[in-house]
Design a protein around this motif. Structure first.
Motif, PDB file in Angstrom:
ATOM      1  N   LEU A 348      -5.291 -20.771   7.439  1.00  0.00           N
ATOM      2  CA  LEU A 348      -5.705 -21.373   6.284  1.00  0.00           C
ATOM      3  C   LEU A 348      -4.867 -22.829   6.454  1.00  0.00           C
ATOM      4  CD1 LEU A 348      -6.019 -18.547   3.819  1.00  0.00           C
ATOM      5  CD2 LEU A 348      -8.020 -19.798   4.927  1.00  0.00           C
ATOM      6  N   ASP A 349      -5.395 -24.074   6.114  1.00  0.00           N
ATOM      7  CA  ASP A 349      -4.729 -25.340   6.282  1.00  0.00           C
ATOM      8  C   ASP A 349      -5.394 -26.292   5.324  1.00  0.00           C
ATOM      9  OD1 ASP A 349      -7.387 -25.833   7.190  1.00  0.00           O
ATOM     10  OD2 ASP A 349      -6.713 -26.788   8.950  1.00  0.00           O
ATOM     11  N   PHE A 350      -6.099 -25.917   4.320  1.00  0.00           N
ATOM     12  CA  PHE A 350      -6.459 -26.611   3.192  1.00  0.00           C
ATOM     13  C   PHE A 350      -6.389 -26.443   1.685  1.00  0.00           C
ATOM     14  CE2 PHE A 350      -9.645 -23.146   3.871  1.00  0.00           C
ATOM     15  CZ  PHE A 350      -9.741 -22.623   2.555  1.00  0.00           C
ATOM     16  N   LEU A 351      -5.033 -25.645   1.534  1.00  0.00           N
ATOM     17  CA  LEU A 351      -4.612 -25.178   0.154  1.00  0.00           C
ATOM     18  C   LEU A 351      -3.485 -25.871  -0.295  1.00  0.00           C
ATOM     19  CD1 LEU A 351      -4.691 -21.417   1.227  1.00  0.00           C
ATOM     20  CD2 LEU A 351      -6.363 -22.647  -0.488  1.00  0.00           C
ATOM     21  N   ASP A 352      -3.002 -25.913  -1.254  1.00  0.00           N
ATOM     22  CA  ASP A 352      -2.034 -26.413  -2.021  1.00  0.00           C
ATOM     23  C   ASP A 352      -0.603 -25.759  -2.029  1.00  0.00           C
ATOM     24  OD1 ASP A 352      -0.099 -27.998  -3.270  1.00  0.00           O
ATOM     25  OD2 ASP A 352      -1.117 -27.666  -5.242  1.00  0.00           O
ATOM     26  N   GLY A 353       0.169 -26.111  -0.932  1.00  0.00           N
ATOM     27  CA  GLY A 353       1.584 -25.406  -0.649  1.00  0.00           C
ATOM     28  C   GLY A 353       1.457 -24.079  -0.245  1.00  0.00           C
ATOM     29  N   PRO A 354       2.330 -23.221   0.118  1.00  0.00           N
ATOM     30  CA  PRO A 354       2.419 -21.989   0.723  1.00  0.00           C
ATOM     31  C   PRO A 354       1.454 -20.810  -0.241  1.00  0.00           C
ATOM     32  CG  PRO A 354       4.282 -22.026  -0.530  1.00  0.00           C
ATOM     33  CD  PRO A 354       3.756 -23.403  -0.785  1.00  0.00           C
ATOM     34  N   ILE A 355       1.107 -20.098   0.765  1.00  0.00           N
ATOM     35  CA  ILE A 355       0.066 -19.095   0.113  1.00  0.00           C
ATOM     36  C   ILE A 355       1.105 -17.808  -0.449  1.00  0.00           C
ATOM     37  CG2 ILE A 355      -1.547 -17.001   0.734  1.00  0.00           C
ATOM     38  CD1 ILE A 355      -2.535 -18.701   3.205  1.00  0.00           C
ATOM     39  N   TRP A 356       0.895 -17.430  -1.686  1.00  0.00           N
ATOM     40  CA  TRP A 356       1.680 -16.372  -2.331  1.00  0.00           C
ATOM     41  C   TRP A 356       1.068 -15.154  -1.639  1.00  0.00           C
ATOM     42  CZ3 TRP A 356       6.029 -18.937  -2.830  1.00  0.00           C
ATOM     43  CH2 TRP A 356       5.865 -20.026  -3.300  1.00  0.00           C
ATOM     44  N   THR A 357       1.729 -14.297  -0.767  1.00  0.00           N
ATOM     45  CA  THR A 357       1.220 -13.039  -0.135  1.00  0.00           C
ATOM     46  C   THR A 357       1.603 -11.762  -1.006  1.00  0.00           C
ATOM     47  OG1 THR A 357       0.855 -14.379   1.920  1.00  0.00           O
ATOM     48  CG2 THR A 357       0.662 -11.751   1.881  1.00  0.00           C
ATOM     49  N   GLU A 358       0.926 -11.384  -1.843  1.00  0.00           N
ATOM     50  CA  GLU A 358       1.468 -10.239  -2.813  1.00  0.00           C
ATOM     51  C   GLU A 358       1.230  -8.908  -2.214  1.00  0.00           C
ATOM     52  OE1 GLU A 358       0.230  -7.297  -6.119  1.00  0.00           O
ATOM     53  OE2 GLU A 358      -0.441  -7.516  -4.063  1.00  0.00           O
ATOM     54  N   ILE A 359       2.699  -8.137  -2.270  1.00  0.00           N
ATOM     55  CA  ILE A 359       2.847  -6.887  -1.679  1.00  0.00           C
ATOM     56  C   ILE A 359       3.276  -5.946  -2.992  1.00  0.00           C
ATOM     57  CG2 ILE A 359       3.911  -5.362   0.009  1.00  0.00           C
ATOM     58  CD1 ILE A 359       3.727  -7.751   1.891  1.00  0.00           C
ATOM     59  N   LYS A 360       2.717  -4.933  -2.964  1.00  0.00           N
ATOM     60  CA  LYS A 360       3.107  -3.979  -4.007  1.00  0.00           C
ATOM     61  C   LYS A 360       4.575  -3.452  -3.491  1.00  0.00           C
ATOM     62  CE  LYS A 360      -1.149  -2.497  -5.843  1.00  0.00           C
ATOM     63  NZ  LYS A 360      -1.886  -1.441  -6.624  1.00  0.00           N
ATOM     64  N   PHE A 361       5.690  -3.566  -4.378  1.00  0.00           N
ATOM     65  CA  PHE A 361       6.991  -2.969  -4.091  1.00  0.00           C
ATOM     66  C   PHE A 361       7.051  -1.596  -4.316  1.00  0.00           C
ATOM     67  CE2 PHE A 361      11.480  -2.183  -3.918  1.00  0.00           C
ATOM     68  CZ  PHE A 361      11.963  -2.958  -3.092  1.00  0.00           C
ATOM     69  N   ASN A 362       7.267  -0.639  -3.466  1.00  0.00           N
ATOM     70  CA  ASN A 362       7.305   0.882  -3.987  1.00  0.00           C
ATOM     71  C   ASN A 362       6.137   1.178  -4.719  1.00  0.00           C
ATOM     72  OD1 ASN A 362       9.507   1.025  -2.686  1.00  0.00           O
ATOM     73  ND2 ASN A 362      10.964   1.170  -4.274  1.00  0.00           N
ATOM     74  N   TRP A 363       5.009   0.442  -4.332  1.00  0.00           N
ATOM     75  CA  TRP A 363       3.519   0.922  -4.834  1.00  0.00           C
ATOM     76  C   TRP A 363       3.434   0.724  -6.166  1.00  0.00           C
ATOM     77  CZ3 TRP A 363       0.459   5.071  -1.553  1.00  0.00           C
ATOM     78  CH2 TRP A 363      -0.533   5.183  -1.736  1.00  0.00           C
ATOM     79  N   SER A 364       3.103   1.336  -7.213  1.00  0.00           N
ATOM     80  CA  SER A 364       2.999   1.001  -8.752  1.00  0.00           C
ATOM     81  C   SER A 364       4.354   1.257  -9.364  1.00  0.00           C
ATOM     82  CB  SER A 364       2.039   1.930  -9.164  1.00  0.00           C
ATOM     83  OG  SER A 364       0.686   1.831  -8.488  1.00  0.00           O
ATOM     84  N   HIS A 365       5.527   1.768  -8.651  1.00  0.00           N
ATOM     85  CA  HIS A 365       6.473   1.926  -9.277  1.00  0.00           C
ATOM     86  C   HIS A 365       7.997   1.208  -8.629  1.00  0.00           C
ATOM     87  CE1 HIS A 365       4.311   5.317 -11.508  1.00  0.00           C
ATOM     88  NE2 HIS A 365       4.056   5.219 -10.454  1.00  0.00           N
ATOM     89  N   ALA A 366       7.913  -0.007  -9.075  1.00  0.00           N
ATOM     90  CA  ALA A 366       9.030  -0.794  -8.537  1.00  0.00           C
ATOM     91  C   ALA A 366      10.292  -0.424  -9.309  1.00  0.00           C
ATOM     92  CB  ALA A 366       8.803  -2.320  -8.819  1.00  0.00           C
ATOM     93  N   PHE A 367      10.137   0.214 -10.267  1.00  0.00           N
ATOM     94  CA  PHE A 367      11.378   0.637 -11.215  1.00  0.00           C
ATOM     95  C   PHE A 367      11.708   2.054 -11.022  1.00  0.00           C
ATOM     96  CE2 PHE A 367       9.550  -2.836 -13.597  1.00  0.00           C
ATOM     97  CZ  PHE A 367      10.578  -3.446 -14.043  1.00  0.00           C
ATOM     98  N   SER A 368      12.118   1.936  -9.717  1.00  0.00           N
ATOM     99  CA  SER A 368      12.619   3.084  -9.059  1.00  0.00           C
ATOM    100  C   SER A 368      13.891   3.146  -8.282  1.00  0.00           C
ATOM    101  CB  SER A 368      11.548   3.731  -7.835  1.00  0.00           C
ATOM    102  OG  SER A 368      10.894   2.826  -7.164  1.00  0.00           O
ATOM    103  N   SER A 369      13.643   2.524  -7.005  1.00  0.00           N
ATOM    104  CA  SER A 369      14.732   2.219  -6.055  1.00  0.00           C
ATOM    105  C   SER A 369      14.687   0.761  -5.738  1.00  0.00           C
ATOM    106  CB  SER A 369      14.885   2.855  -4.849  1.00  0.00           C
ATOM    107  OG  SER A 369      15.738   2.499  -3.813  1.00  0.00           O
ATOM    108  N   PRO A 370      15.818  -0.202  -5.725  1.00  0.00           N
ATOM    109  CA  PRO A 370      15.708  -1.288  -5.113  1.00  0.00           C
ATOM    110  C   PRO A 370      15.518  -1.465  -3.620  1.00  0.00           C
ATOM    111  CG  PRO A 370      18.331  -0.770  -5.385  1.00  0.00           C
ATOM    112  CD  PRO A 370      17.220   0.471  -6.058  1.00  0.00           C
ATOM    113  N   ARG A 371      15.489  -0.344  -3.058  1.00  0.00           N
ATOM    114  CA  ARG A 371      14.959  -0.465  -1.621  1.00  0.00           C
ATOM    115  C   ARG A 371      13.656  -0.135  -1.564  1.00  0.00           C
ATOM    116  NH1 ARG A 371      16.457   4.112   0.430  1.00  0.00           N
ATOM    117  NH2 ARG A 371      16.800   3.408   2.698  1.00  0.00           N
ATOM    118  N   LEU A 372      12.975  -0.916  -0.359  1.00  0.00           N
ATOM    119  CA  LEU A 372      11.630  -0.625  -0.185  1.00  0.00           C
ATOM    120  C   LEU A 372      11.394   0.673   0.592  1.00  0.00           C
ATOM    121  CD1 LEU A 372       8.811  -2.030  -0.085  1.00  0.00           C
ATOM    122  CD2 LEU A 372       9.389  -3.111   1.837  1.00  0.00           C
TER     123      LEU A 372
END
Length: 712
Positions: A348-372
């Motif tokens: 992809l070379d027609f977009l404005d700026g970097p693509i923000w590639t979203e990944i769920k940290f610790n699935w639906s519960h980021a409020f668990s461990s700070p480790r992935l």
């Protein structure tokens, strides 16, 4: 008499001098919307602190300017030369942040003559809020529907966007299943829009107003959808997607050519008609049942991405990574799918700026461990990171499905999270929930005289911690402590520390209790998915459930290992060690708030009550863990004293649960949480409703028997 007159003259003279010394002129570099916003917030803060803002010469000059020599995005500096304060921004957003930093000092009672020079620049370029819109929602529930009116009110959004700017969030992502029919009447498919001209005009005025206000505050806006969905009107008109008129998320993807064309043209038209909209995001997931990863990627390439390419301007993109590496939607990962997705993004070379590639940290519960530990689907390989990408950046999704009612704020957890997970290939974070919309306050009992209007304002510390620390992780605790003092006056110096101590309760539960998707854990209620419903986590479930964080040891593993003569690395968090940590921290939290006087301030009463609730939940959890260890040990090795110990600990756990009820019942209504009521809108949550289940833990221990040894 003469002495009295002299005193009056001196007082009058002093007043005159102070009055003159408090005149301020604001000089601005331009009349750009962002500059005008910065000037407006400065004026309001100055006037509230007793200063007079005037156009001509004044005692103080606040000079807003752009730093052309150091044009770093979002950087700001504040410098002093005599009675001139120069607020310089690396760009327009920097001017806003510098002005808001000055406003923060003013609100905290710092006079202009005592403003200290400083400078800050962002640690991460992408700091986003995830906000699910209550129309055409991801899930169907009264707990979501009740926000519709408030979320259509631009006064709500003005307050929410002000909060975002103040806390240095710079992106608002708006999520619903099919946004296009609320925003446009498609040129070639007018039947897709369900509204008459007046209704559509109202919707368009809403979206344009929202995007404009966000842009004024330096906040980018994105619409993000799940796939593949069309409006029911479009489906009926063209006899397509008829099996999903009510928009179930687990649905077969209809890739008819007419749907491809409709989607592509809608994307282009939305971008053309809404110039203040920053970008678009999409999801490899819902509404795509039965499609391979390649088919899903091809769909996006031919519809949403092509629609963006055909628009009359560049736009930014949020590209969620695939949620599944197979034909199903339950979640899975594979190197092949990651390679496929990376290859597609790199083209992809027609977009404005970097693509923000979203990944769920610790699935639906980021409020668990700070480790992935895991992402949606399982283990994340290093495919997206090695070699380092050039046209995209990872943006972690910090999903909160664990607490909606009780206030939460643990600054060091967030600092550690950021420090551990912001490698050079990471661009930022999303923060938000899937199952909760922070608009209507449906928690607080009616009739309470509190200082908030909207739900997000109750959780001010949550947003302030995440936003400010994402912008600058070195932001000291003093900033947050000062905010407590500004809101509640003297005597609240310990609230941040108490919040941080008590707020470890849900983090520790989620680290010790394995989870996957949203409903598999609800830490605030000590509930988890049990087959098809959310239930209280019984002592037996606590014993058998594996730990999520590899550093934690489950009760079952702990007891069986010790019973067979084994041991654990001292660095491991065993149930006994966890119980001791919980007890120590939660008792300290209670001691810190013991003498806080809440008699004259209802809002402060809620702040303190939530700390007490978390602390008592932590003490309950500690006793439950001790009871679980004693119970499982009795089952394996016998001895009535162990059973008695288990009963004693679980009785004490029940006593702490009763304390939670006593704290929360006068303050909180029964709550229509999505976790609790998606399948039945009549269901409501409150800790009191779970008391019979908590009491059953005691009976489980009383009725326990020794396990019969297996015979080979």
């Amino acid at each position: 008499m003469k002495r009295t007159l002299l005193s009056l003259l001196i007082c009058f003279a002093g007043f005159t001098l102070v009055s003159f010394a408090q005149t301020v002129r604001i000089q601005q570099p331009d009349r750009a919307p962002q500059t005008m916003y910065a000037v407006d917030v400065l004026k309001k803060a100055l006037v509230k602190q007793g200063y007079t803002v005037q156009e001509k010469s004044a005692e103080y000059l606040i000079n807003l300017t752009l730093n052309k020599a150091k044009a770093v995005p979002e950087l700001y500096s504040i410098a002093r030369q005599g009675r001139t304060l120069t607020v310089a921004g690396g760009d327009a957003k920097g001017v806003i942040y510098g002005s808001l930093s000055l406003v923060e000092d003013l609100r905290n009672g710092v006079s202009l003559q005592h403003i200290k020079p400083r400078s800050e620049q962002p640690n991460l370029p992408f700091r986003a809020i995830k906000f699910n819109l209550p129309w055409d929602t991801y899930r169907h529930s009264y707990a979501l529907d009740l926000h519709k009116e408030t979320s259509r009110d631009l006064r709500f959004w003005e307050a929410f966007l002000d909060m975002m700017a103040e806390n240095r969030f710079n992106a608002l992502t708006l999520w619903n299943l099919h946004p296009f029919s609320f925003m446009i009447r498609p040129t070639n498919f007018p039947e897709a829009c369900p509204f008459n001209d007046r209704e559509l005009a109202d919707w368009q005025a809403f979206y344009r107003g929202l995007f404009r206000m966000a842009k004024e505050r330096g906040i980018d806006t994105y619409i993000v959808n799940w796939n593949i969905f069309v409006s029911p009107e479009f489906a009926k008109a063209h006899q397509v997607a008829l099996d999903n008129l009510d928009h179930k998320i687990h649905a077969t993807g209809d890739t008819s050519e007419i749907i491809r064309r409709y989607t592509r043209e809608s994307v282009t038209q939305v971008l053309n008609e809404y110039p203040d909209l920053t970008g678009i995001g999409f999801t490899h997931g819902e509404g795509m049942w039965g499609m391979t990863p390649q088919q899903r990627q091809d769909w996006f390439t031919e519809t949403i991405l092509e629609g963006m390419r055909l628009a009359n301007r560049k736009a930014k993109l949020i590209h969620r990574v695939p949620l599944s590496a197979n034909l199903a939607l339950g979640g899975s990962t594979s190197v092949d799918t990651e390679q496929l997705t990376r290859k597609a993004m790199e083209k992809l070379d027609f977009l404005d700026g970097p693509i923000w590639t979203e990944i769920k940290f610790n699935w639906s519960h980021a409020f668990s461990s700070p480790r992935l530990i895991k992402v949606h689907g399982g283990k994340l390989n290093d495919t997206y990171f090695k070699p380092e990408p050039k046209n995209y950046k990872i943006a972690w999704m910090a999903r909160n499905e664990d607490f909606f009612c009780l206030r939460w704020g643990v600054p060091n957890f967030i600092r550690e999270h950021i420090a551990t997970n912001t490698q050079s290939y990471v661009g930022g974070y999303f923060v938000g929930s899937e199952c909760y919309i922070p608009a209507v306050d449906y928690f607080t009992k009616p009739g309470q005289q509190v200082d908030w209007t909207y739900a997000f304002q109750r959780q001010w510390l949550f947003y302030k911690l995440w936003g400010r620390l994402l912008y600058n992780p070195a932001t000291p605790d003093a900033v947050f402590t000062a905010e407590f003092a500004r809101r509640y006056g003297k005597g609240v110096e310990n609230l941040l520390e108490a919040s941080a101590l008590a707020g470890t309760t849900p983090l520790r539960l989620a680290s010790s209790f394995d989870f996957t998707w949203d409903f598999t854990l609800y830490s605030e209620g000590f509930m988890a998915l049990n087959k098809n419903s959310m239930d209280y986590i019984s002592v037996d479930r606590q014993i058998s459930q594996p730990a999520a964080d590899p550093n934690y040891v489950s009760v079952l593993n702990y007891v069986s290992t010790l019973s067979s003569g084994g041991s654990f690395d001292p660095a491991k968090v065993t149930p006994v060690k966890l119980a001791n940590q919980l007890e120590q921290d939660c008792k300290k939290a209670l001691a810190l708030v013991k003498d806080v006087n809440t008699d004259k301030n209802t809002s402060l009463r809620y702040e303190v009550a939530d700390i007490k609730a978390w602390a008592n939940l932590g003490l309950y959890f500690a006793e439950k863990l001790r009871g679980a260890v004693a119970l499982q040990t009795y089952r394996l090795k016998g001895a009535e004293t162990r059973k008695e110990e288990a009963v004693k600990h679980l009785q004490q756990a029940l006593a702490y649960w009763d304390e939670v009820i006593a704290i929360t019942r006068p303050l909180y209504t029964d709550m229509p949480l999505v976790h609790y009521s998606e399948s039945n809108d009549a269901l409501r949550f409150h800790w009191e409703k779970l008391r019979p289940d908590v009491a059953k833990d005691v009976e489980i221990a009383r009725k326990a028997t020794v396990m019969t040894a297996r015979k080979d």
